[in-house]
Motif scaffolding. Structure first.
Motif, PDB file in Angstrom:
ATOM      1  N   THR A 184      -6.428   0.609 -12.482  1.00  0.00           N
ATOM      2  CA  THR A 184      -6.331  -0.692 -13.143  1.00  0.00           C
ATOM      3  C   THR A 184      -7.729  -1.269 -13.225  1.00  0.00           C
ATOM      4  OG1 THR A 184      -6.052  -1.914 -11.076  1.00  0.00           O
ATOM      5  CG2 THR A 184      -4.062  -1.056 -12.118  1.00  0.00           C
ATOM      6  N   SER A 185      -7.881  -2.398 -13.892  1.00  0.00           N
ATOM      7  CA  SER A 185      -9.202  -3.006 -14.040  1.00  0.00           C
ATOM      8  C   SER A 185      -9.733  -3.525 -12.720  1.00  0.00           C
ATOM      9  CB  SER A 185      -9.140  -4.165 -15.038  1.00  0.00           C
ATOM     10  OG  SER A 185      -8.472  -5.279 -14.476  1.00  0.00           O
ATOM     11  N   GLY A 186      -8.837  -3.852 -11.790  1.00  0.00           N
ATOM     12  CA  GLY A 186      -9.275  -4.407 -10.519  1.00  0.00           C
ATOM     13  C   GLY A 186      -9.639  -5.866 -10.611  1.00  0.00           C
ATOM     14  N   GLY A 187      -9.348  -6.508 -11.732  1.00  0.00           N
ATOM     15  CA  GLY A 187      -9.674  -7.910 -11.919  1.00  0.00           C
ATOM     16  C   GLY A 187      -8.732  -8.828 -11.153  1.00  0.00           C
ATOM     17  N   PRO A 188      -8.835 -10.127 -11.395  1.00  0.00           N
ATOM     18  CA  PRO A 188      -8.022 -11.098 -10.660  1.00  0.00           C
ATOM     19  C   PRO A 188      -6.529 -10.819 -10.777  1.00  0.00           C
ATOM     20  CG  PRO A 188      -9.757 -12.200 -11.906  1.00  0.00           C
ATOM     21  CD  PRO A 188      -9.765 -10.759 -12.339  1.00  0.00           C
ATOM     22  N   ALA A 263     -14.052 -15.808  -5.771  1.00  0.00           N
ATOM     23  CA  ALA A 263     -13.492 -15.349  -7.043  1.00  0.00           C
ATOM     24  C   ALA A 263     -13.893 -13.905  -7.263  1.00  0.00           C
ATOM     25  CB  ALA A 263     -13.990 -16.217  -8.199  1.00  0.00           C
ATOM     26  N   MET A 264     -13.099 -13.212  -8.078  1.00  0.00           N
ATOM     27  CA  MET A 264     -13.467 -11.872  -8.507  1.00  0.00           C
ATOM     28  C   MET A 264     -14.481 -11.993  -9.639  1.00  0.00           C
ATOM     29  SD  MET A 264     -11.817  -9.781  -6.559  1.00  0.00           S
ATOM     30  CE  MET A 264     -11.609  -8.166  -7.323  1.00  0.00           C
ATOM     31  N   THR A 265     -15.557 -11.223  -9.545  1.00  0.00           N
ATOM     32  CA  THR A 265     -16.626 -11.305 -10.534  1.00  0.00           C
ATOM     33  C   THR A 265     -17.215  -9.925 -10.794  1.00  0.00           C
ATOM     34  OG1 THR A 265     -18.783 -12.301 -11.048  1.00  0.00           O
ATOM     35  CG2 THR A 265     -18.332 -11.817  -8.730  1.00  0.00           C
ATOM     36  N   ALA A 273     -15.635  -7.566  -7.915  1.00  0.00           N
ATOM     37  CA  ALA A 273     -15.854  -7.747  -6.486  1.00  0.00           C
ATOM     38  C   ALA A 273     -15.594  -9.211  -6.147  1.00  0.00           C
ATOM     39  CB  ALA A 273     -17.281  -7.373  -6.104  1.00  0.00           C
ATOM     40  N   ARG A 274     -15.099  -9.457  -4.955  1.00  0.00           N
ATOM     41  CA  ARG A 274     -14.828 -10.841  -4.540  1.00  0.00           C
ATOM     42  C   ARG A 274     -16.050 -11.417  -3.843  1.00  0.00           C
ATOM     43  NH1 ARG A 274     -10.711 -14.078  -4.653  1.00  0.00           N
ATOM     44  NH2 ARG A 274      -9.280 -12.399  -5.280  1.00  0.00           N
TER      45      ARG A 274
END
Length: 341
Positions: A184-188, A263-265, A273-274
């Motif tokens: 997956t994208s690993g985003g929020p 936040a995830m960035t 990454a958080r």
């Protein structure tokens, strides 16, 4: 007794945070420490292994799996990287540093590190950012190494299990630093708790599991153990300790009440990454995918910001439970986590 002989594992934190001194302090407290091969040369990785062995430590080594799609990225992705490079010029000018050209060939010395770990095996090897492949898993196991694959979803756990690792690290999105996501994208996301995700994975695969993500105190440790974890992987809670090799600006930021959220960035490295939310995260909320190319682009900015003790242009990796991170010796932190078991 579990595979790890302790329920407390110090998360591998690349970039210097996971020092040999930290591994020793974690062991002194009753835990198992990990070193991180990420961003290091093969020679630096093997030197750390020698130092840890010389100190009589039990330890593991974590290795980043390169993404073939980024070696090199396609034309569209490269154009987005060039646009982001231009957007970073103002940040570089703030410190009088020069933006480097795009670097699109960095696989983090993948094969050299695998060869070194086969030639001189360590007790544990974990992988992040992808799966190492069945051949690598079997070769390391034949050499006597316990192999751990990192995942963030049930589907990733099923894919990992197909390769036959000895254990799986289950990383929830609340974990600090880079996501281990690869399908997956690993985003929020807004899914279950760490214990909830672990229970889902436990129902899907029959391997020993390590819980990771906002393991901020002994109560959370007990929760994930009750959900079926063999151990918990703890990172942010150790960053401020005396033995941590993290930058001082990072340690100070974790205790600064001026930072109020994570936040995830992708702003710092091109991979989700958080982090604590600082000006750089806000300014580059639309940063493109592109790991490790963006890591190399922002490296001089981050180094200059750190040298200037400026927390607003440096990556401040932090899990959702960062407020509980404290100073002192890592051995005391580990003992506190384990005291209620």
């Amino acid at each position: 007794m579990s595979l790890f002989h302790t329920p407390f594992i110090a998360a591998p934190m690349a970039g210097g945070t996971s020092s040999v001194a930290l591994v020793k302090a974690v062991q002194d407290g009753g835990g198992l420490g990990f070193l991180a091969a990420g961003y290091k040369s093969v020679e630096s990785m093997t030197a750390e292994i020698a130092a840890a062995r010389g100190a009589g430590l039990r330890f593991g080594m974590n290795v980043f799996v390169p993404d073939p799609a980024q070696l090199p990225p396609g034309a569209g992705a490269r154009a987005r990287l060039e646009e982001y490079r231009a957007a970073l010029e103002a940040d570089a000018a703030r410190y009088g540093v020069t933006m480097p050209p795009l670097r699109l060939d960095d696989d983090d010395a993948w094969q050299g590190k695998i060869d070194a770990l086969l030639a001189d095996p360590v007790e544990f090897v974990s992988f992040a950012f992808g799966l190492p492949g069945t051949a690598v898993v079997k070769a390391l196991q034949k050499a006597g190494t316990t192999v751990i694959s990192s995942i963030t979803t049930v589907d990733e756990a099923l894919a990992a299990a197909e390769e036959g690792p000895d254990a799986i690290a289950v990383q929830h999105h609340t974990a600090g630093g880079h996501t281990a996501a690869f399908l997956t994208s690993g985003g929020p996301r807004a899914e279950s708790t760490t214990a909830g995700l672990l229970a889902q994975v436990r129902a899907a695969v029959g391997l020993p599991l390590i819980a990771a993500g906002a393991i901020s105190d002994g109560a959370v440790l007990r929760d994930v153990l009750a959900a079926g974890a063999d151990a918990a992987q703890v990172g942010t809670a150790l960053v401020r300790t005396e033995e941590s090799g993290a930058r001082q600006v990072h340690k100070d930021a974790l205790g600064d009440p001026g930072f109020t959220e994570t936040a995830m960035t992708r702003a710092f490295t091109g991979r989700w990454a958080r982090s604590l939310v600082n000006d750089f995260v806000r300014d580059h909320h639309d940063a493109p995918e592109g790991y490790p190319a963006i890591h190399h682009l922002t490296a001089p900015i981050r180094a200059a910001a750190s040298a200037a003790a400026d927390p607003h242009r440096v990556n401040l990796w932090a899990g959702a439970g960062w407020r509980s991170a404290r100073t002192g010796s890592a051995s005391s932190v580990v003992k506190e986590f384990l005291s209620g078991l």
